[in-house]
Design a protein around this motif. Structure first.
Motif, mmCIF file in Angstrom:
data_model
loop_
_atom_site.group_PDB
_atom_site.id
_atom_site.type_symbol
_atom_site.label_atom_id
_atom_site.label_comp_id
_atom_site.label_asym_id
_atom_site.label_seq_id
_atom_site.Cartn_x
_atom_site.Cartn_y
_atom_site.Cartn_z
ATOM 1 N N SER A 191 -43.210 -0.208 -23.075
ATOM 2 C CA SER A 191 -43.224 -1.512 -22.385
ATOM 3 C C SER A 191 -44.566 -1.768 -21.716
ATOM 4 O O SER A 191 -44.897 -1.116 -20.722
ATOM 5 N N GLN A 192 -45.278 -2.732 -22.245
ATOM 6 C CA GLN A 192 -46.554 -3.098 -21.631
ATOM 7 C C GLN A 192 -46.317 -4.255 -20.661
ATOM 8 O O GLN A 192 -45.772 -5.284 -21.051
ATOM 9 N N PRO A 193 -46.732 -4.086 -19.396
ATOM 10 C CA PRO A 193 -46.565 -5.198 -18.463
ATOM 11 C C PRO A 193 -47.199 -6.478 -19.020
ATOM 12 O O PRO A 193 -48.161 -6.417 -19.796
ATOM 13 N N GLU A 194 -46.635 -7.608 -18.629
ATOM 14 C CA GLU A 194 -47.075 -8.921 -19.120
ATOM 15 C C GLU A 194 -48.604 -9.085 -19.013
ATOM 16 O O GLU A 194 -49.247 -9.585 -19.931
ATOM 17 N N PHE A 195 -49.187 -8.586 -17.907
ATOM 18 C CA PHE A 195 -50.623 -8.831 -17.699
ATOM 19 C C PHE A 195 -51.502 -8.049 -18.678
ATOM 20 O O PHE A 195 -52.696 -8.340 -18.780
ATOM 21 N N TYR A 196 -50.934 -7.113 -19.433
ATOM 22 C CA TYR A 196 -51.745 -6.381 -20.427
ATOM 23 C C TYR A 196 -52.258 -7.325 -21.515
ATOM 24 O O TYR A 196 -53.228 -7.037 -22.194
ATOM 25 N N LYS A 197 -51.575 -8.489 -21.661
ATOM 26 C CA LYS A 197 -52.003 -9.474 -22.671
ATOM 27 C C LYS A 197 -53.396 -10.026 -22.379
ATOM 28 O O LYS A 197 -54.050 -10.574 -23.261
ATOM 29 N N GLY B 53 -60.742 11.027 -20.523
ATOM 30 C CA GLY B 53 -61.204 10.244 -21.672
ATOM 31 C C GLY B 53 -60.700 8.813 -21.728
ATOM 32 O O GLY B 53 -60.866 8.138 -22.759
ATOM 33 N N PHE B 54 -60.092 8.320 -20.658
ATOM 34 C CA PHE B 54 -59.634 6.921 -20.642
ATOM 35 C C PHE B 54 -60.819 5.996 -20.357
ATOM 36 O O PHE B 54 -61.733 6.343 -19.611
ATOM 37 N N LYS B 55 -60.760 4.801 -20.959
ATOM 38 C CA LYS B 55 -61.785 3.777 -20.716
ATOM 39 C C LYS B 55 -61.158 2.641 -19.920
ATOM 40 O O LYS B 55 -60.005 2.270 -20.153
ATOM 41 N N THR B 56 -61.944 2.085 -19.002
ATOM 42 C CA THR B 56 -61.463 0.987 -18.168
ATOM 43 C C THR B 56 -61.653 -0.342 -18.898
ATOM 44 O O THR B 56 -62.715 -0.602 -19.447
ATOM 45 N N LEU B 57 -60.593 -1.168 -18.886
ATOM 46 C CA LEU B 57 -60.640 -2.442 -19.608
ATOM 47 C C LEU B 57 -61.025 -3.633 -18.730
ATOM 48 O O LEU B 57 -61.760 -4.501 -19.146
ATOM 49 N N GLY B 58 -60.466 -3.696 -17.530
ATOM 50 C CA GLY B 58 -60.722 -4.852 -16.676
ATOM 51 C C GLY B 58 -59.707 -4.894 -15.559
ATOM 52 O O GLY B 58 -58.910 -3.964 -15.408
ATOM 53 N N GLN B 59 -59.741 -5.962 -14.786
ATOM 54 C CA GLN B 59 -58.878 -6.035 -13.591
ATOM 55 C C GLN B 59 -57.985 -7.262 -13.625
ATOM 56 O O GLN B 59 -58.304 -8.260 -14.265
ATOM 57 N N TRP B 60 -56.908 -7.170 -12.883
ATOM 58 C CA TRP B 60 -55.967 -8.296 -12.761
ATOM 59 C C TRP B 60 -55.310 -8.215 -11.389
ATOM 60 O O TRP B 60 -54.957 -7.121 -10.935
ATOM 61 N N GLU B 61 -55.168 -9.368 -10.743
ATOM 62 C CA GLU B 61 -54.520 -9.371 -9.431
ATOM 63 C C GLU B 61 -53.145 -10.001 -9.532
ATOM 64 O O GLU B 61 -52.979 -11.059 -10.140
ATOM 65 N N GLY B 62 -52.122 -9.324 -8.986
ATOM 66 C CA GLY B 62 -50.772 -9.876 -9.040
ATOM 67 C C GLY B 62 -49.749 -8.915 -8.455
ATOM 68 O O GLY B 62 -50.096 -7.922 -7.808
#
Ligand SMILES: CC(C)(COP(=O)(O)OP(=O)(O)OC[C@H]1O[C@@H](n2cnc3c(N)ncnc32)[C@H](O)[C@@H]1OP(=O)(O)O)[C@@H](O)C(=O)NCCC(=O)NCCS
Length: 182
Positions: free
Chosen positions: A77-83, A152-161
């Motif tokens: 289950s990917q949280p909605e904001f992963y989109k 080894g994880f890469k950061t994608l970006g940020q989201w506030e909510g």
């Protein structure tokens, strides 16, 4: 160390770990920003248990026999904001293994349990044909980001909510680790 699916009899210990993390943060400063009584709660634990998505890491040498050091929820289950994020590739839902609500008992941190849980999570992804690991954490959570980057994880970006609908907004950072074919 034993990594396994949690059972009903682990529920109390899992909540104890989550509450101990909230207590530690209330005393020492916010990291993952959990709040006892708001998130995670026994409802969080029971819901994951009922779906068979709660996992625990036990260390039989940790003192008491089979002491559970860490727990977390693993599913597709990917949280909605992963989109919103530009992930490395467009994966089918079944190819993405997501880790949520993961924590190590504060009394047992910095002993390698967090990394061990992560390596079992990664193995589970390989064993079930997943191609990538995705997760998020709060931007203030320096400990977990240091660990994820080291693994080894890469950061994608940020989201506030407020993805867990607890009534307050936080800034989240999304991370991924694409699994190389073995
Ligand atoms: C993040 C967490 C899971 C790490 O667990 P852990 O068992 O302490 O992790 P490990 O002992 O395997 O350490 C792995 C790496 O994490 C990072 N780390 C762990 N504790 C840290 C700290 N206090 N300060 C900075 N980095 C830290 C380091 O990079 C460490 O590698 P190192 O020991 O070579 O420096 C644990 O701190 C935790 O449960 N925090 C509260 C809940 C949480 O933040 N969950 C994660 C996402 S919501």
């Amino acid at each position: 160390m034993i990594f396994r699916k949690a059972t009903e009899s682990d529920a109390k210990r899992c909540l104890e770990i989550y509450d101990a993390i909230s207590d530690w943060e209330a005393a020492n400063g916010k990291q993952c920003c959990w709040e006892k009584g708001f998130y995670p709660t026994m409802e969080t634990v029971e819901a994951a248990l009922s779906l068979g998505e709660l996992y625990v890491l036990e260390d039989e040498k940790a003192g008491k026999t089979g002491q559970i050091a860490a727990c977390g929820i693993i599913n597709h289950s990917q949280p909605e904001f992963y989109k919103l994020f530009d992930w490395a590739f467009e994966a089918a839902l079944s190819e993405v293994l997501v880790l949520h609500t993961f924590g190590v008992d504060p009394a047992m941190q910095k002993k390698g349990y967090g990394s061990a849980f992560m390596s079992f999570y990664e193995k589970m992804a390989y064993d079930t044909g997943c191609k990538t690991l995705r997760l998020d954490t709060v931007t203030s959570n320096q400990k977990s980001q240091a660990m994820y980057k080291k693994l080894g994880f890469k950061t994608l970006g940020q989201w506030e909510g407020d993805p867990n609908e607890v009534g307050w907004s936080l800034t989240f950072v999304a991370l991924e680790k694409v699994l190389l074919p073995k």
